[in-house]
Design a protein around this motif. Structure first.
Motif, PDB file in Angstrom:
ATOM      1  N   ALA A 262      44.820  47.010  45.847  1.00  0.00           N
ATOM      2  CA  ALA A 262      45.312  48.106  45.008  1.00  0.00           C
ATOM      3  C   ALA A 262      44.407  49.328  45.129  1.00  0.00           C
TER       4      ALA A 262
ATOM      5  N   GLU B  41      43.333  41.103  45.194  1.00  0.00           N
ATOM      6  CA  GLU B  41      44.461  41.978  44.874  1.00  0.00           C
ATOM      7  C   GLU B  41      43.968  43.341  44.397  1.00  0.00           C
ATOM      8  N   ALA B  42      42.887  43.325  43.614  1.00  0.00           N
ATOM      9  CA  ALA B  42      42.341  44.601  43.148  1.00  0.00           C
ATOM     10  C   ALA B  42      41.853  45.442  44.326  1.00  0.00           C
ATOM     11  N   THR B  43      41.250  44.795  45.330  1.00  0.00           N
ATOM     12  CA  THR B  43      40.770  45.572  46.474  1.00  0.00           C
ATOM     13  C   THR B  43      41.937  46.154  47.263  1.00  0.00           C
TER      14      THR B  43
END
Lengths: 221, 258, 259
Positions: free
Chosen positions: C161, C157-159
């Protein structure tokens, strides 16, 4: 390449049919041996006395770290030297059984350890006997991880039985080799042996999933 | 012609039969700071997650600065967006997660450099200069070479904010940024968010349980319940004079809990 | 300002190092014991030990080549199994199911006896390495797949975002973390692989096992010969285990406090 159907049906399949029986018998017998042997090894390993648990632990490690094939040869040569002459199939079942006992011991141990410590403590707090503790609390909770793991070893044992061809047991692999040597045709026999293992493994994997789901549903709601 | 920075047009999000967002209409102006409050399961976090494209939606359209995000214009028709289109629009949005989601195998500085170097194609020197400036801003310049495991929760979240700023987003999404923190670390993170809100450089959407903070920094507060926006208004109006019973109940429960 | 010093919790590192030291001690003791026994019963051992050690060289050769193929196939098909591309995913599943479902010995015989029917005659070494590498690669694929799946969802999910490209996501964020997770499983499989090289004796390669059987048929020293044979495999296994632990320590040194 040419595939001969008449050869397949007239020669290969009838011989393989008998051999499949030997393979399955070897699998079932070794598995039964391993189930019991694993329990014994697990009890020795978790024994309170270090004089028993240490050697048991090392023995399990040693069995696990050496090839099953070498252990089969070892028993095959050793037993007659100490005066025990057994049919190769029996020796083979013994070897596969011992080897998998060491693996199953770990499965049992991991299963019991997976039960949270609080469950043991609750049983003590409720003043339950050791027998009741195991029967009503520990075993039911440790079955869900143990059952599928044991199922996987059943499949693994099934795939180990071709090693018995090294000591001339007439199981699937040995028979297909013999057919190949006799008729100078390896393609049909070895391919059928491969398909036999593949199909049986897939069926077994499916069966394990069924049992796994059943155990999960019937014990942990 | 000015567009809202974020616009939801009848957005529907469902998991099977469970509708999490029910035909949501919602918009945020450029530079506006909006807080979303509501009970758990109200869909407030989902608003951020679908906007960040972490989860797909089943109906409706989302716009970012007037451009559709989950759709694209082809010969005047709105069709499902291509991956390239989504990536282009998404570059305007940054998100700060509840659980930080720093990359554990990279230092604080490398975390900040990751996006500038590997998606924007900046040189390492250029990216490092900017990342150091951002780490300085969140008060962690001296921790630049530390790994996440060596930082406290509050420090990790501040690094995560710096990492998000390094990609130059126009929109900042904060998903309960202090919920996973020990109480004594909440303040340092809120301080950074407060500064960002005051700067007016970003359009901010903040999901939070910190009512006092939401009241302080927001231009507008929205109350969500059951997948719908039940009430919205200026912070003082919404907290001081709630209209709906559900909001009154929610606020009294939250205040009771302290 | 604190220097970025040792990163793990100190207890954790010490514990790991303690285990490794223990391993080194055990392995050294075994080797010393082996050498000692060689001298103690020199006259007996002299007869069969050279042949067994010559077999050990073959076992090591087969092992190293098979491990290379095994690692390659594991990574390729483990990633392929998770690919969004349907043909790639199906090809991976097909490979994994077929080579896990059949027995290694069957694959080995098939390579050695049936492949010539297709006009491909493989030397015993190539047949052995191919069969073992492909068989274990199918098991390794599941380890790789599981490790990739075990990387926390928040990382992906961070990637997203951060708007990273899917391929950068895999190579820069997911795989480096998955490697740390897959090491214990892969090291266990490597040990199993080394044990499985005993099967190449079936296609006329004179490895440790074949040498042991030959020597035993000549000299009838079952206990000594097989004890040494098993000890050699045991020592190989300990080396792999030690290497695996060192690698794991290396890759997890920053991950002690997972977030």
């Amino acid at each position: 390449m040419d595939w001969r159907w008449d050869f397949t049906f007239d020669v290969v399949l009838p011989k393989m049919w008998q051999a499949a029986g030997v393979t399955i018998w070897a699998t079932v017998a070794s598995f039964a041996f391993a189930l019991v042997g694993g329990l014994i090894l697990m009890l020795l390993k978790t024994n309170r006395s270090a004089w028993i648990s240490r050697p048991a632990t090392e023995l399990i490690e040693f069995i696990r770290a050496t090839p099953l094939l070498v252990q089969i040869f070892f028993l095959f040569f050793l037993l007659p030297e100490i005066g025990l002459t057994l049919p190769p199939l029996t020796t083979g079942i013994l070897a596969i059984g011992i080897y998998n006992s060491a693996l199953c011991a770990e499965v049992y141990r991991a299963g019991f350890q997976a039960v949270p410590k609080g469950q043991w403590e609750a049983c003590t707090a409720l003043n339950m006997s050791t027998y009741r503790t195991f029967r009503d609390v520990i075993i039911p909770q440790s079955l869900p991880p143990i059952v599928p793991a044991l199922g996987n070893y059943l499949v693994a044992i099934f795939k180990e039985t071709p090693l018995l061809s090294f000591v001339a047991v007439a199981e699937i692999m040995q028979v297909s080799k013999l057919i190949g040597a006799e008729y100078y045709r390896f393609t049909e026999a070895i391919t059928i042996a491969g398909i036999f293992f593949l199909v049986m493994s897939l069926i077994a994997a499916f069966g394990i999933r069924l049992v796994e789901n059943y155990v999960k549903r019937s014990i942990l709601h | 012609m000015t567009h809202p920075m974020i616009q939801f047009d009848k957005v529907l999000k469902a998991y099977g039969a469970l509708q999490v967002l029910k035909d949501l209409d919602f918009s945020v102006d450029n530079g506006e700071v909006v807080s979303i409050i509501g009970p758990s399961g109200s869909g407030k976090t989902t608003v951020l997650r679908v906007l960040m494209t972490l989860e797909g939606i089943q109906g409706g359209t989302m716009y970012v600065n007037g451009e559709p995000l989950n759709k694209m214009n082809v010969d005047g028709q709105l069709v499902d967006a291509s991956k390239a289109h989504i990536r282009r629009i998404r570059s305007k949005i940054g998100m700060v997660f509840q659980s930080f989601n720093l990359f554990p195998h990279m230092t604080a500085l490398d975390n900040c450099n990751e996006s500038p170097i590997h998606t924007q194609g900046k040189s390492k020197a250029e990216a490092t200069e900017e990342s150091m400036r951002l780490l300085e801003m969140v008060g962690l310049a001296e921790k630049a070479n530390h790994y996440p495991s060596q930082l406290s929760g509050g420090q990790q979240q501040r690094v995560a904010i710096a990492r998000t700023l390094a990609m130059h987003p126009e929109i900042l999404l904060f998903d309960e940024p202090t919920s996973a923190l020990d109480p004594e670390m909440v303040g340092e993170v809120l301080e950074v968010i407060r500064d960002l809100a005051k700067s007016g450089d970003y359009t901010m959407l903040l999901v939070t349980h910190q009512m006092g903070f939401a009241r302080e920094v927001s231009d507008r507060v929205c109350f969500f319940d059951g997948g719908k926006m039940v009430e919205q208004g200026k912070p003082d109006d919404l907290f001081g004079n709630p209209q709906h019973d559900r909001l009154k109940q929610f606020l009294s429960k939250v205040l009771e809990a302290g | 300002m604190k220097e970025p010093g040792p990163t793990n919790g100190p207890g954790n590192t010490k514990h790991l190092r303690g285990m490794s030291m223990n391993r080194i001690a055990i392995v050294s003791a075994l080797i010393a014991f082996l050498v000692g026994m060689t001298f103690a019963t020199f006259s007996e051992m002299r007869v069969f030990l050279p042949a067994i050690l010559k077999g050990a060289v073959v076992t090591v050769q087969v092992s190293i080549l098979s491990i290379a193929l095994f690692l390659f196939m594991s990574v390729i098909s483990g990633i392929g199994r998770l690919s969004a591309n349907r043909p790639i995913r199906w090809a991976s599943i097909f490979y994994i199911e077929v080579f896990r479902g059949t027995s290694l010995l069957v694959i080995l015989f098939w390579m050695f006896f049936v492949m010539p029917e297709f006009g491909v005659t493989l030397s015993p070494m190539v047949a052995g390495v191919t069969a073992i590498g492909l068989n274990f690669g199918a098991y390794g694929a599941e380890v790789v797949r599981g490790a990739i799946a075990a990387v926390p969802k928040g990382q992906t999910e961070a990637t997203i975002a951060l708007n990273m490209a899917p391929y950068k996501r895999l190579t820069r964020i997911v795989l480096p973390q998955a490697i740390a997770i897959m090491i214990p499983g892969m090291s266990n499989l490597t040990i199993e692989l080394i044990k499985a090289t005993a099967l190449v004796s079936a296609v006329t390669l004179v490895d440790i096992t074949y040498a042991a059987v030959q020597q035993n048929q000549l000299h009838y020293r079952t206990v000594e010969i097989f004890f040494i044979t098993m000890l050699l495999y045991y020592v190989f296994a300990q080396f792999v285990r030690f290497g695996g632990e060192a690698l794991e320590e290396h890759y997890t040194r920053h991950l002690s406090k997972r977030v």
